[in-house]
Design a protein around this motif. Sequence first.
Motif, PDB file in Angstrom:
ATOM      1  N   ASP A  72      -0.212   7.360  -0.050  1.00 32.64           N
ATOM      2  CA  ASP A  72      -0.110   6.144   0.870  1.00 32.64           C
ATOM      3  C   ASP A  72       0.756   5.213   0.164  1.00 32.64           C
ATOM      4  O   ASP A  72       1.427   4.541   1.072  1.00 32.64           O
ATOM      5  N   ALA A  73       0.946   4.704  -0.990  1.00 29.66           N
ATOM      6  CA  ALA A  73       1.547   3.657  -1.658  1.00 29.66           C
ATOM      7  C   ALA A  73       3.112   4.465  -1.498  1.00 29.66           C
ATOM      8  O   ALA A  73       3.988   3.408  -1.057  1.00 29.66           O
ATOM      9  N   ARG A  75       4.348   6.100   1.064  1.00 27.90           N
ATOM     10  CA  ARG A  75       4.663   6.007   2.167  1.00 27.90           C
ATOM     11  C   ARG A  75       4.829   4.688   2.659  1.00 27.90           C
ATOM     12  O   ARG A  75       5.929   4.195   3.698  1.00 27.90           O
ATOM     13  N   ARG A  76       4.151   3.546   2.111  1.00 30.33           N
ATOM     14  CA  ARG A  76       4.683   2.190   2.304  1.00 30.33           C
ATOM     15  C   ARG A  76       5.946   2.240   1.776  1.00 30.33           C
ATOM     16  O   ARG A  76       6.659   1.147   2.436  1.00 30.33           O
ATOM     17  N   PRO A  79       9.042   4.321   4.223  1.00 31.86           N
ATOM     18  CA  PRO A  79       8.457   4.531   5.604  1.00 31.86           C
ATOM     19  C   PRO A  79       9.106   5.838   6.475  1.00 31.86           C
ATOM     20  O   PRO A  79       8.536   6.263   7.451  1.00 31.86           O
TER      21      PRO A  79
END
Length: 452
Positions: A72-73, A75-76, A79
């Motif tokens: 998730d980190a 992906r941030r 993006p």
Amino acid sequence: MPSPSVPRRSLLRGALGAGALVAAGPLAGCAPGTTTSPPRKLSGTPSASAKGEITIWNRSGDLFKVFDKAIDAFRRAHPNVTVHHLAVDIDSKLANTLITGTDLPDGSFWDDAKIGSQAEHLYDLTDLIAPYRAQTSAYKLSVNTVDGRIYGVPWDLDPGLLWYREDLLQDAGVDPAGLKTYDDLLAAARSLKEKNPAARPIHMEKDPFLGQLWLEMLANQQGTSLADAQGKVRLDSAEYRRILTWIRSAVDDKLVTHAEYLKQADLAALENGQQALVPWAVWWSFAPQQLLKKTRGRWRATQLPAWTPGGARSGAMGGSSFIIPAKAKNPELAWMLYEFLCFKQPGYTAVYGPSSVYPDGLNTSVPSYTPARRPDKPLFEPVAALGGQNLWRTAVDAAAGIPAAAPIPAWWTKSVDYLGNNLQRLMEGSMRPDDVIDDSTRKIQRNLVDRA
């Protein structure tokens, strides 16, 4: 990784580096250093604005949850990259998928033990890892290297530590700081037994597989292993003879509790004071955190003793890395993810730092990348079950001294039928060190190496 009810790597045959050593697929017999086709090199690094999709495989359970949060980190930070993170039975599926080349992921978690024998199906990552090489554990680089080329992105490092009951050592007048050699450890065990005649202070592993894995940790301390980089058996050596002789001495002096890792008999002996000294990997920290209710808070960790004065105070016991299949669709994006997780501060902090899975951080291994192992910048918190000990500092100090090794041969798990079983006979007092070496070497060579 641990789950709420299962000890981390309690069986290890599918949960750690050297714990998934089963040779899989028709090409698994290839020894390290014998790739049959030119490797595919991955040299390009995509820009930060790169776009695309990748499929990443991981094991299910807590391991998957930890990496899901870390991804998730990523992906941030990126993006435009879509990551499909899938929980897969890697041990049964990955090797055959690499061989057939169908339905491949772009990257996968994998055991260090598998990488050497499947290098021809993986991207050569040497050029990409080059900027990080000088600051990555020599051990992790060595087990990922075949013919001088690197095929795995080094992830966790599992240093060996000496776990001990602080209260019992104090009662017996034993100073943990004085346990500098394995002879000192025997002397401490004798002192504990004098205080409590029922004590059998030193844990020795009754499971043949884990016993052999433990033996390899002790050998790694001395810079050796069961096979060299070409897959040649080197059990007949001064280093292995030193370990086996020490084991037999402890057995003969009745200083040993011979029990299976964290099974009922082992736990009982730990709780009642029979066992007080456990030379084992960092992931033994699971025991006081989850299983040892009566003695929670009384256990501590320190460096392993050295085999010779001034020698290494730790060895590796297991480990895993990340691989990129040679036929992956988007290998450059997979590298971007693994570079983030292993070599970039936001990534390795997301993996090891506090999370919903581990509120105090992941404390059952440490990163293989040296800048992530700063003693003054702990990624996980002090461990309450160890009396608030700063396990981070102890583990990273141990990790810094682990010697380099060789790729683990594909036949390693099958050698447990010979070496692992003979080691049990040694611990039972029915076999001598030279007999273990001679019989195991002959059978491994005849039945495994020659046939491979």
